[in-house]
Scaffold this motif. Structure first.
Motif, PDB file in Angstrom:
ATOM      1  N   PHE A  23     -12.381  -2.558 -15.366  1.00  0.00           N
ATOM      2  CA  PHE A  23     -13.155  -3.747 -15.753  1.00  0.00           C
ATOM      3  C   PHE A  23     -12.641  -5.043 -15.137  1.00  0.00           C
ATOM      4  N   ASP A  24     -11.616  -4.982 -14.305  1.00  0.00           N
ATOM      5  CA  ASP A  24     -11.119  -6.216 -13.690  1.00  0.00           C
ATOM      6  C   ASP A  24     -11.020  -6.068 -12.176  1.00  0.00           C
ATOM      7  N   PRO A  25     -12.068  -6.506 -11.459  1.00  0.00           N
ATOM      8  CA  PRO A  25     -12.087  -6.337  -9.997  1.00  0.00           C
ATOM      9  C   PRO A  25     -11.054  -7.192  -9.268  1.00  0.00           C
ATOM     10  N   ARG A  26     -10.396  -8.088 -10.008  1.00  0.00           N
ATOM     11  CA  ARG A  26      -9.365  -8.890  -9.341  1.00  0.00           C
ATOM     12  C   ARG A  26      -8.054  -8.133  -9.235  1.00  0.00           C
ATOM     13  N   LEU A  27      -7.992  -6.953  -9.828  1.00  0.00           N
ATOM     14  CA  LEU A  27      -6.748  -6.177  -9.738  1.00  0.00           C
ATOM     15  C   LEU A  27      -6.815  -5.212  -8.563  1.00  0.00           C
ATOM     16  N   TRP A  28      -5.752  -5.142  -7.838  1.00  0.00           N
ATOM     17  CA  TRP A  28      -5.649  -4.260  -6.662  1.00  0.00           C
ATOM     18  C   TRP A  28      -4.449  -3.337  -6.867  1.00  0.00           C
ATOM     19  N   LEU A  29      -4.738  -2.037  -6.953  1.00  0.00           N
ATOM     20  CA  LEU A  29      -3.670  -1.072  -7.253  1.00  0.00           C
ATOM     21  C   LEU A  29      -2.991  -0.576  -5.986  1.00  0.00           C
ATOM     22  N   SER A  30      -1.685  -0.702  -5.958  1.00  0.00           N
ATOM     23  CA  SER A  30      -0.903  -0.190  -4.836  1.00  0.00           C
ATOM     24  C   SER A  30      -0.778   1.329  -4.938  1.00  0.00           C
ATOM     25  N   ARG A  31      -0.793   1.977  -3.798  1.00  0.00           N
ATOM     26  CA  ARG A  31      -0.564   3.426  -3.805  1.00  0.00           C
ATOM     27  C   ARG A  31       0.818   3.704  -3.205  1.00  0.00           C
ATOM     28  N   SER A  32       1.664   4.352  -3.984  1.00  0.00           N
ATOM     29  CA  SER A  32       3.040   4.611  -3.557  1.00  0.00           C
ATOM     30  C   SER A  32       3.122   5.825  -2.644  1.00  0.00           C
ATOM     31  N   TRP A  33       4.213   5.880  -1.926  1.00  0.00           N
ATOM     32  CA  TRP A  33       4.587   7.091  -1.196  1.00  0.00           C
ATOM     33  C   TRP A  33       5.581   7.866  -2.044  1.00  0.00           C
ATOM     34  N   THR A  34       5.535   9.171  -1.954  1.00  0.00           N
ATOM     35  CA  THR A  34       6.567   9.980  -2.614  1.00  0.00           C
ATOM     36  C   THR A  34       6.841  11.250  -1.839  1.00  0.00           C
ATOM     37  N   THR A  35       8.077  11.738  -2.020  1.00  0.00           N
ATOM     38  CA  THR A  35       8.422  13.055  -1.469  1.00  0.00           C
ATOM     39  C   THR A  35       8.243  14.137  -2.532  1.00  0.00           C
ATOM     40  N   ARG A  36       7.853  13.734  -3.763  1.00  0.00           N
ATOM     41  CA  ARG A  36       7.601  14.751  -4.797  1.00  0.00           C
ATOM     42  C   ARG A  36       6.384  15.598  -4.407  1.00  0.00           C
ATOM     43  N   ALA A  43      -4.481  14.341  -8.642  1.00  0.00           N
ATOM     44  CA  ALA A  43      -5.411  13.924  -7.571  1.00  0.00           C
ATOM     45  C   ALA A  43      -4.681  13.840  -6.230  1.00  0.00           C
ATOM     46  N   ASP A  44      -5.408  14.176  -5.169  1.00  0.00           N
ATOM     47  CA  ASP A  44      -4.875  14.094  -3.796  1.00  0.00           C
ATOM     48  C   ASP A  44      -4.362  12.701  -3.467  1.00  0.00           C
ATOM     49  N   ASP A  45      -5.047  11.711  -4.017  1.00  0.00           N
ATOM     50  CA  ASP A  45      -4.712  10.339  -3.647  1.00  0.00           C
ATOM     51  C   ASP A  45      -3.862   9.647  -4.717  1.00  0.00           C
ATOM     52  N   ALA A  46      -3.251  10.432  -5.619  1.00  0.00           N
ATOM     53  CA  ALA A  46      -2.366   9.823  -6.627  1.00  0.00           C
ATOM     54  C   ALA A  46      -1.191   9.126  -5.927  1.00  0.00           C
ATOM     55  N   TYR A  47      -0.758   9.707  -4.851  1.00  0.00           N
ATOM     56  CA  TYR A  47       0.297   9.144  -4.001  1.00  0.00           C
ATOM     57  C   TYR A  47      -0.068   9.461  -2.566  1.00  0.00           C
ATOM     58  N   VAL A  48       0.648   8.843  -1.636  1.00  0.00           N
ATOM     59  CA  VAL A  48       0.716   9.383  -0.288  1.00  0.00           C
ATOM     60  C   VAL A  48       1.888  10.376  -0.326  1.00  0.00           C
ATOM     61  N   PHE A  49       1.553  11.658  -0.265  1.00  0.00           N
ATOM     62  CA  PHE A  49       2.581  12.710  -0.371  1.00  0.00           C
ATOM     63  C   PHE A  49       3.143  12.985   1.024  1.00  0.00           C
ATOM     64  N   VAL A  50       4.451  12.768   1.175  1.00  0.00           N
ATOM     65  CA  VAL A  50       5.068  12.926   2.500  1.00  0.00           C
ATOM     66  C   VAL A  50       6.366  13.722   2.390  1.00  0.00           C
ATOM     67  N   ASP A  51       6.869  14.173   3.544  1.00  0.00           N
ATOM     68  CA  ASP A  51       8.169  14.836   3.520  1.00  0.00           C
ATOM     69  C   ASP A  51       9.267  13.773   3.642  1.00  0.00           C
ATOM     70  N   ARG A  52      10.501  14.204   3.395  1.00  0.00           N
ATOM     71  CA  ARG A  52      11.627  13.277   3.339  1.00  0.00           C
ATOM     72  C   ARG A  52      11.833  12.565   4.691  1.00  0.00           C
ATOM     73  N   LEU A  74      12.022  10.773  -3.629  1.00  0.00           N
ATOM     74  CA  LEU A  74      11.934   9.381  -3.187  1.00  0.00           C
ATOM     75  C   LEU A  74      10.551   8.827  -3.520  1.00  0.00           C
ATOM     76  N   TYR A  75      10.519   7.570  -3.942  1.00  0.00           N
ATOM     77  CA  TYR A  75       9.261   6.880  -4.248  1.00  0.00           C
ATOM     78  C   TYR A  75       9.340   5.490  -3.623  1.00  0.00           C
ATOM     79  N   GLY A  76       8.258   5.007  -3.044  1.00  0.00           N
ATOM     80  CA  GLY A  76       8.294   3.671  -2.456  1.00  0.00           C
ATOM     81  C   GLY A  76       6.939   2.995  -2.459  1.00  0.00           C
TER      82      GLY A  76
END
Ligand code: 5GP
Length: 181
Positions: A23-36, A43-52, A74-76
């Protein structure tokens, strides 16, 4: 403005954040990277899933606003790229919140707590984490709370979803009011 939503695993941060975004279009959600590894049903896009190696390459290139190691993964947060006028929302752990606050003292820190360790444990088990991992996460909650208090975070107890969403929305709105004088 950067809005950091922190809190132990299983307090319902993701659910609250998704409601706010709806309900608030002024909010922009960052998507983190993780090695988990991705959880079953996540969801596929819950994170950017990457190797270490990919993660470490990005660290070496100074590609993260903040990054941490949490329970062996690792999370970033990549440097945020919101549209003009949007506020950035980071859903990250409290060590990351500290790094963000050091870089941007104006960042708004909100720390969500579960109503009780039992509720937190049930939520974590419900999403399929192993009992050992759940114990580890529940055991970390008091230390995380102490760190958040030291950072001056605004505290919210997530006992009722609707009222938690309303509380967080009003904390954000209060911070948006332009300074007078
Ligand atoms: P999970 O593995 O349960 O998705 O996340 C574990 C913890 O890492 C949660 O507290 C979550 O908020 C936090 N987290 C997720 N992404 C990031 C990030 O980019 N940076 C930091 N510092 N913590 C993150």
């Amino acid at each position: 403005m950067i809005i950091v939503i922190s809190g132990p695993g299983g307090v319902g941060k993701g659910t609250v954040v998704n409601r706010l975004l709806r309900f608030d279009p002024r909010l922009w959600l960052s998507r983190s990277w993780t090695t988990r590894k991705r959880r079953a049903g996540e969801a596929d896009d819950a994170y950017v899933f990457v190797d270490r190696a990919s993660f470490e390459r990005r660290v070496a290139e100074d590609g993260f606003l903040e990054h941490i190691e949490f329970l062996g993964n690792l999370y970033g947060t990549p440097y945020p790229e919101p549209q003009p006028g949007q506020d950035v929302v980071l859903e990250i752990d409290v060590q990351g919140a500290r790094q963000v606050k050091e870089r941007d003292p104006e960042a708004l820190l909100i720390f969500m707590q579960a109503p009780s360790p039992e509720v937190q444990r049930d939520r974590l088990l419900g999403r399929g984490d192993s009992p050992e991992l759940v114990d580890e996460r529940v055991g970390r909650a008091p230390g995380e709370l102490a760190q958040a208090e030291a950072l001056g975070a605004t505290m919210v107890v997530n006992d009722d979803l609707d009222s938690t969403v309303a509380d967080v929305a009003s904390i954000i709105d209060a911070e948006r009011v332009p300074d007078e004088g």
